[in-house]
Motif scaffolding. Structure first.
Motif, PDB file in Angstrom:
ATOM      1  N   ALA A   1      -8.138   8.259  10.731  1.00 42.33           N
ATOM      2  CA  ALA A   1      -7.962   9.363   9.910  1.00 42.33           C
ATOM      3  C   ALA A   1      -6.522   9.700   9.607  1.00 42.33           C
ATOM      4  O   ALA A   1      -5.809  10.086   8.697  1.00 42.33           O
ATOM      5  N   ASP A   2      -5.863   9.462  10.852  1.00 43.03           N
ATOM      6  CA  ASP A   2      -4.548   9.853  11.101  1.00 43.03           C
ATOM      7  C   ASP A   2      -3.568   8.909  10.370  1.00 43.03           C
ATOM      8  O   ASP A   2      -2.696   9.029   9.478  1.00 43.03           O
ATOM      9  N   THR A   3      -4.067   7.662  10.576  1.00 45.87           N
ATOM     10  CA  THR A   3      -3.201   6.409   9.942  1.00 45.87           C
ATOM     11  C   THR A   3      -3.625   6.595   8.201  1.00 45.87           C
ATOM     12  O   THR A   3      -2.521   6.392   7.656  1.00 45.87           O
ATOM     13  N   ASN A   4      -4.682   6.909   7.846  1.00 48.31           N
ATOM     14  CA  ASN A   4      -4.968   6.941   6.416  1.00 48.31           C
ATOM     15  C   ASN A   4      -4.227   8.135   5.662  1.00 48.31           C
ATOM     16  O   ASN A   4      -3.753   7.930   4.732  1.00 48.31           O
ATOM     17  N   ALA A   5      -4.094   9.341   6.871  1.00 50.74           N
ATOM     18  CA  ALA A   5      -3.215  10.299   6.201  1.00 50.74           C
ATOM     19  C   ALA A   5      -1.701  10.074   6.215  1.00 50.74           C
ATOM     20  O   ALA A   5      -1.158  10.261   5.086  1.00 50.74           O
ATOM     21  N   ALA A   6      -1.498   9.343   7.136  1.00 53.89           N
ATOM     22  CA  ALA A   6       0.367   8.882   7.191  1.00 53.89           C
ATOM     23  C   ALA A   6       0.167   7.979   5.851  1.00 53.89           C
ATOM     24  O   ALA A   6       1.565   8.003   5.198  1.00 53.89           O
ATOM     25  N   ASN A   7      -0.618   6.917   5.731  1.00 51.94           N
ATOM     26  CA  ASN A   7      -0.182   6.010   4.666  1.00 51.94           C
ATOM     27  C   ASN A   7      -0.346   6.927   3.349  1.00 51.94           C
ATOM     28  O   ASN A   7       0.434   6.472   2.477  1.00 51.94           O
ATOM     29  N   GLU A   8      -1.271   7.660   3.093  1.00 55.81           N
ATOM     30  CA  GLU A   8      -1.244   8.502   1.929  1.00 55.81           C
ATOM     31  C   GLU A   8      -0.130   9.202   1.671  1.00 55.81           C
ATOM     32  O   GLU A   8       0.246   9.322   0.592  1.00 55.81           O
ATOM     33  N   THR A   9       0.617   9.858   2.449  1.00 52.53           N
ATOM     34  CA  THR A   9       1.802  10.687   2.683  1.00 52.53           C
ATOM     35  C   THR A   9       3.059   9.798   2.207  1.00 52.53           C
ATOM     36  O   THR A   9       3.746  10.271   1.308  1.00 52.53           O
ATOM     37  N   ALA A  10       3.022   8.488   2.866  1.00 53.29           N
ATOM     38  CA  ALA A  10       3.883   7.597   2.451  1.00 53.29           C
ATOM     39  C   ALA A  10       3.800   7.157   1.112  1.00 53.29           C
ATOM     40  O   ALA A  10       5.036   7.312   0.204  1.00 53.29           O
ATOM     41  N   VAL A  11       2.653   6.983   0.436  1.00 53.43           N
ATOM     42  CA  VAL A  11       2.458   6.340  -0.797  1.00 53.43           C
ATOM     43  C   VAL A  11       3.030   7.786  -1.811  1.00 53.43           C
ATOM     44  O   VAL A  11       3.676   7.509  -2.717  1.00 53.43           O
TER      45      VAL A  11
END
Length: 87
Positions: free
Chosen positions: A24-34
């Motif tokens: 969940a944290d990884t997905n959130a970080a990826n989404e924020t970066a995108v």
């Protein structure tokens, strides 16, 4: 420089997320970066479009000014020819 900072933050966030193995944290970080990179790219594109439009308007203004100068020069030439013919 701003893009490098955003990318660095994204990489650090991804690195931290990978250490914890929390998807969940990884997905959130990826989404924020995108999202951050998309916003940056949109801003750059808008700035570039504005610059192109400004340059086009400046070129058009210069063309109009040059045309006005050509008309003025033609009027001077006619006046000089008339003046020379009279003398």
């Amino acid at each position: 420089m701003k893009k490098v900072a955003i990318l660095t933050v994204a990489v650090v966030a991804l690195g931290l997320a990978a250490c914890n193995k929390n998807n969940a944290d990884t997905n959130a970080a990826n989404e924020t970066a995108v999202e951050n990179n998309a916003a940056y790219d949109t801003n750059v594109a808008a700035e570039n479009a504005t610059t192109v439009a400004d340059n086009a308007l400046n070129a058009a203004g210069n063309a109009v000014e040059n045309a006005g100068n050509a008309v003025e020069n033609a009027q001077d030439a006619v006046a000089n020819t008339a003046n020379n013919a009279a003398h």
